[in-house]
Design a protein around this motif. Structure first.
Motif, PDB file in Angstrom:
ATOM      1  N   LEU A 120       0.810  -1.218   0.000  1.00  0.00           N
ATOM      2  CA  LEU A 120       0.000   0.000   0.000  1.00  0.00           C
ATOM      3  C   LEU A 120       0.844   1.269   0.000  1.00  0.00           C
ATOM      4  CD1 LEU A 120      -2.963   1.132   0.256  1.00  0.00           C
ATOM      5  CD2 LEU A 120      -2.555   1.159   2.726  1.00  0.00           C
ATOM      6  N   GLU A 121       1.867   1.293   0.824  1.00  0.00           N
ATOM      7  CA  GLU A 121       2.643   2.527   0.969  1.00  0.00           C
ATOM      8  C   GLU A 121       3.412   2.881  -0.303  1.00  0.00           C
ATOM      9  OE1 GLU A 121       5.113  -0.922   2.613  1.00  0.00           O
ATOM     10  OE2 GLU A 121       3.017  -0.222   2.751  1.00  0.00           O
ATOM     11  N   GLU A 122       3.608   1.923  -1.187  1.00  0.00           N
ATOM     12  CA  GLU A 122       4.445   2.178  -2.359  1.00  0.00           C
ATOM     13  C   GLU A 122       3.737   2.962  -3.461  1.00  0.00           C
ATOM     14  OE1 GLU A 122       6.740  -1.014  -3.906  1.00  0.00           O
ATOM     15  OE2 GLU A 122       7.546  -1.597  -1.947  1.00  0.00           O
ATOM     16  N   PHE A 123       2.394   3.004  -3.441  1.00  0.00           N
ATOM     17  CA  PHE A 123       1.718   3.782  -4.493  1.00  0.00           C
ATOM     18  C   PHE A 123       0.977   5.006  -3.970  1.00  0.00           C
ATOM     19  CE2 PHE A 123      -0.802  -0.187  -3.833  1.00  0.00           C
ATOM     20  CZ  PHE A 123      -1.976   0.327  -3.315  1.00  0.00           C
ATOM     21  N   GLN A 124       1.183   5.348  -2.707  1.00  0.00           N
ATOM     22  CA  GLN A 124       0.509   6.533  -2.167  1.00  0.00           C
ATOM     23  C   GLN A 124       1.027   7.832  -2.792  1.00  0.00           C
ATOM     24  OE1 GLN A 124      -2.290   6.077  -0.257  1.00  0.00           O
ATOM     25  NE2 GLN A 124      -1.705   4.024  -0.923  1.00  0.00           N
ATOM     26  N   ALA A 125       2.349   7.938  -2.960  1.00  0.00           N
ATOM     27  CA  ALA A 125       2.918   9.161  -3.541  1.00  0.00           C
ATOM     28  C   ALA A 125       2.452   9.328  -4.984  1.00  0.00           C
ATOM     29  CB  ALA A 125       4.441   9.124  -3.467  1.00  0.00           C
ATOM     30  N   PHE A 126       2.377   8.228  -5.713  1.00  0.00           N
ATOM     31  CA  PHE A 126       1.926   8.300  -7.107  1.00  0.00           C
ATOM     32  C   PHE A 126       0.455   8.707  -7.177  1.00  0.00           C
ATOM     33  CE2 PHE A 126       0.303   6.227 -11.025  1.00  0.00           C
ATOM     34  CZ  PHE A 126       1.045   6.950 -11.944  1.00  0.00           C
ATOM     35  N   LYS A 127      -0.359   8.162  -6.305  1.00  0.00           N
ATOM     36  CA  LYS A 127      -1.777   8.532  -6.278  1.00  0.00           C
ATOM     37  C   LYS A 127      -1.934  10.023  -5.994  1.00  0.00           C
ATOM     38  CE  LYS A 127      -6.195   7.636  -3.996  1.00  0.00           C
ATOM     39  NZ  LYS A 127      -6.891   6.972  -2.867  1.00  0.00           N
ATOM     40  N   GLN A 128      -1.173  10.518  -5.031  1.00  0.00           N
ATOM     41  CA  GLN A 128      -1.233  11.945  -4.701  1.00  0.00           C
ATOM     42  C   GLN A 128      -0.763  12.783  -5.885  1.00  0.00           C
ATOM     43  OE1 GLN A 128       1.060  13.060  -1.267  1.00  0.00           O
ATOM     44  NE2 GLN A 128       0.150  15.093  -1.138  1.00  0.00           N
ATOM     45  N   ARG A 129       0.310  12.358  -6.516  1.00  0.00           N
ATOM     46  CA  ARG A 129       0.832  13.075  -7.684  1.00  0.00           C
ATOM     47  C   ARG A 129      -0.213  13.158  -8.790  1.00  0.00           C
ATOM     48  NH1 ARG A 129       5.417  10.296 -11.523  1.00  0.00           N
ATOM     49  NH2 ARG A 129       4.853  11.408 -13.437  1.00  0.00           N
ATOM     50  N   MET A 130      -0.965  12.079  -9.020  1.00  0.00           N
ATOM     51  CA  MET A 130      -1.973  12.044 -10.071  1.00  0.00           C
ATOM     52  C   MET A 130      -3.258  12.777  -9.680  1.00  0.00           C
ATOM     53  SD  MET A 130      -0.795  10.401 -12.799  1.00  0.00           S
ATOM     54  CE  MET A 130       0.624  11.466 -12.496  1.00  0.00           C
ATOM     55  N   GLY A 131      -3.428  13.041  -8.393  1.00  0.00           N
ATOM     56  CA  GLY A 131      -4.609  13.770  -7.940  1.00  0.00           C
ATOM     57  C   GLY A 131      -5.869  12.938  -7.912  1.00  0.00           C
ATOM     58  N   TRP A 132      -5.726  11.634  -7.811  1.00  0.00           N
ATOM     59  CA  TRP A 132      -6.894  10.746  -7.797  1.00  0.00           C
ATOM     60  C   TRP A 132      -7.493  10.646  -6.396  1.00  0.00           C
ATOM     61  CZ3 TRP A 132      -3.396   6.696 -10.537  1.00  0.00           C
ATOM     62  CH2 TRP A 132      -3.323   6.985 -11.905  1.00  0.00           C
ATOM     63  N   HIS A 133      -8.804  10.360  -6.353  1.00  0.00           N
ATOM     64  CA  HIS A 133      -9.500  10.243  -5.070  1.00  0.00           C
ATOM     65  C   HIS A 133     -10.146   8.874  -4.867  1.00  0.00           C
ATOM     66  CE1 HIS A 133      -8.976  14.533  -4.291  1.00  0.00           C
ATOM     67  NE2 HIS A 133      -9.352  14.753  -5.545  1.00  0.00           N
ATOM     68  N   PHE A 134     -10.256   8.056  -5.910  1.00  0.00           N
ATOM     69  CA  PHE A 134     -10.895   6.747  -5.766  1.00  0.00           C
ATOM     70  C   PHE A 134     -10.118   5.886  -4.772  1.00  0.00           C
ATOM     71  CE2 PHE A 134      -8.136   6.594  -9.549  1.00  0.00           C
ATOM     72  CZ  PHE A 134      -7.279   5.546  -9.226  1.00  0.00           C
ATOM     73  N   LYS A 135     -10.798   4.923  -4.182  1.00  0.00           N
ATOM     74  CA  LYS A 135     -10.174   4.038  -3.204  1.00  0.00           C
ATOM     75  C   LYS A 135      -9.226   3.087  -3.934  1.00  0.00           C
ATOM     76  CE  LYS A 135     -11.275   1.267   0.868  1.00  0.00           C
ATOM     77  NZ  LYS A 135     -12.337   0.925   1.825  1.00  0.00           N
ATOM     78  N   TRP A 136      -7.996   2.988  -3.433  1.00  0.00           N
ATOM     79  CA  TRP A 136      -6.958   2.169  -4.062  1.00  0.00           C
ATOM     80  C   TRP A 136      -6.320   1.342  -2.960  1.00  0.00           C
ATOM     81  CZ3 TRP A 136      -2.517   4.676  -7.459  1.00  0.00           C
ATOM     82  CH2 TRP A 136      -1.858   3.663  -8.156  1.00  0.00           C
ATOM     83  N   VAL A 137      -6.394   0.022  -3.083  1.00  0.00           N
ATOM     84  CA  VAL A 137      -5.949  -0.864  -2.008  1.00  0.00           C
ATOM     85  C   VAL A 137      -4.920  -1.855  -2.529  1.00  0.00           C
ATOM     86  CG1 VAL A 137      -8.217  -0.621  -0.935  1.00  0.00           C
ATOM     87  CG2 VAL A 137      -7.729  -2.644  -2.341  1.00  0.00           C
ATOM     88  N   SER A 138      -4.261  -2.542  -1.599  1.00  0.00           N
ATOM     89  CA  SER A 138      -3.190  -3.480  -1.936  1.00  0.00           C
ATOM     90  C   SER A 138      -3.609  -4.923  -1.672  1.00  0.00           C
ATOM     91  CB  SER A 138      -1.943  -3.172  -1.113  1.00  0.00           C
ATOM     92  OG  SER A 138      -0.985  -4.201  -1.241  1.00  0.00           O
ATOM     93  N   SER A 139      -3.292  -5.784  -2.638  1.00  0.00           N
ATOM     94  CA  SER A 139      -3.529  -7.222  -2.476  1.00  0.00           C
ATOM     95  C   SER A 139      -2.253  -7.963  -2.099  1.00  0.00           C
ATOM     96  CB  SER A 139      -4.109  -7.808  -3.766  1.00  0.00           C
ATOM     97  OG  SER A 139      -3.191  -7.651  -4.835  1.00  0.00           O
ATOM     98  N   ALA A 140      -1.208  -7.229  -1.717  1.00  0.00           N
ATOM     99  CA  ALA A 140       0.081  -7.841  -1.382  1.00  0.00           C
ATOM    100  C   ALA A 140      -0.094  -8.927  -0.329  1.00  0.00           C
ATOM    101  CB  ALA A 140       1.049  -6.771  -0.865  1.00  0.00           C
TER     102      ALA A 140
END
Length: 249
Positions: A120-140
């Motif tokens: 989860l923590e690995e794509f938080q910065a990218f999500k913020q950079r893209m300005g997205w608000h949808f829920k994004w979760v990890s299946s790791a």
């Protein structure tokens, strides 16, 4: 690609005749699409017995909890593997369309969630950079990606073949795109109702529908060859941000 500047030019009356003829074919396709959608809804379901859990911004959640208060769940399988600095370009292009749809889906008994293999923590910065608000979760740490055939299993990676888009491919990839749909009944039972992959995802990319209206159409030799992360187009705010960063191959 044809030479657009040599395209036929006719009178308004001739154009109207051709347009009406084309309209008849458009209407036929619309009716075929309506029937295809009805056939999709009539497909049999598979009961989900696996107790999938995901790392989310709200803590660890089960598949059932991803539904929230809705009975229907759409999962977009977003290509983002462990160690990547940016998400897949094509998945990002599609995801630029999700927030607008989600404003309406959330009020029509549908929850929309993106799921990726990376922690989860690995794509938080990218999500913020893209300005997205949808829920994004990890299946790791789960078999969710492999079970829904968007990540090759260890055996498939070894054989260099995987099940994708309902056939055995001559390649095996750590990440592939897809969409899966689920239903939860009043008893809390969950059913897998539909999944689509590859060109089956085109319907989620609204930009392509606009392009298909234009004289040049999609204007691409390969699918999405021209697409960039939306902050990397010339003239975009932050256009040079992370441009030199590449995903591991």
């Amino acid at each position: 690609m044809s030479n657009i500047d040599s395209h036929p030019v006719v009178s308004r009356a001739e154009w109207l005749s051709a347009r009406r003829e084309h309209l008849a074919r458009e209407k036929a396709l619309t009716h075929q699409r309506d029937q295809l959608s009805a056939d999709r809804r009539a497909l049999p379901w598979v009961k989900i017995d696996e107790a999938y859990t995901f790392d989310t911004p709200d803590g660890r959640q089960t598949l059932a909890e991803l539904f929230g208060n809705n009975s229907q769940l759409i999962v977009y399988h977003f290509m983002f593997a462990k160690g990547w600095k940016e998400g897949c370009k094509g998945c990002s292009f599609l995801s630029d369309h999700l927030d607008g749809a989600n404003l309406h889906l959330a009020h029509h008994d549908i929850s929309l969630v993106a799921v990726s293999h990376a922690p989860l923590e690995e794509f938080q910065a990218f999500k913020q950079r893209m300005g997205w608000h949808f829920k994004w979760v990890s299946s790791a740490g789960t078999s969710f990606n492999e079970d829904f055939h968007v990540s090759a299993t260890a055996d498939e990676m070894s054989a260099k073949k995987m099940k994708y888009n309902y056939e055995t491919t001559d390649f095996a990839e750590e990440e592939m795109p897809g969409v899966s749909v689920f239903y939860k009944n009043a008893a809390g039972e969950i059913f897998h109702t539909y999944s689509a992959y590859a060109r089956g995802l085109d319907i989620l990319v609204g930009t392509y529908n606009y392009l298909d209206l234009t004289p040049k159409g999609r204007n691409e030799e390969e699918i999405m060859e021209w697409v960039r992360l939306h902050d990397q187009y010339d003239g975009a705010a932050g256009a040079n941000h992370c441009c030199s960063e590449k995903k591991p191959q």
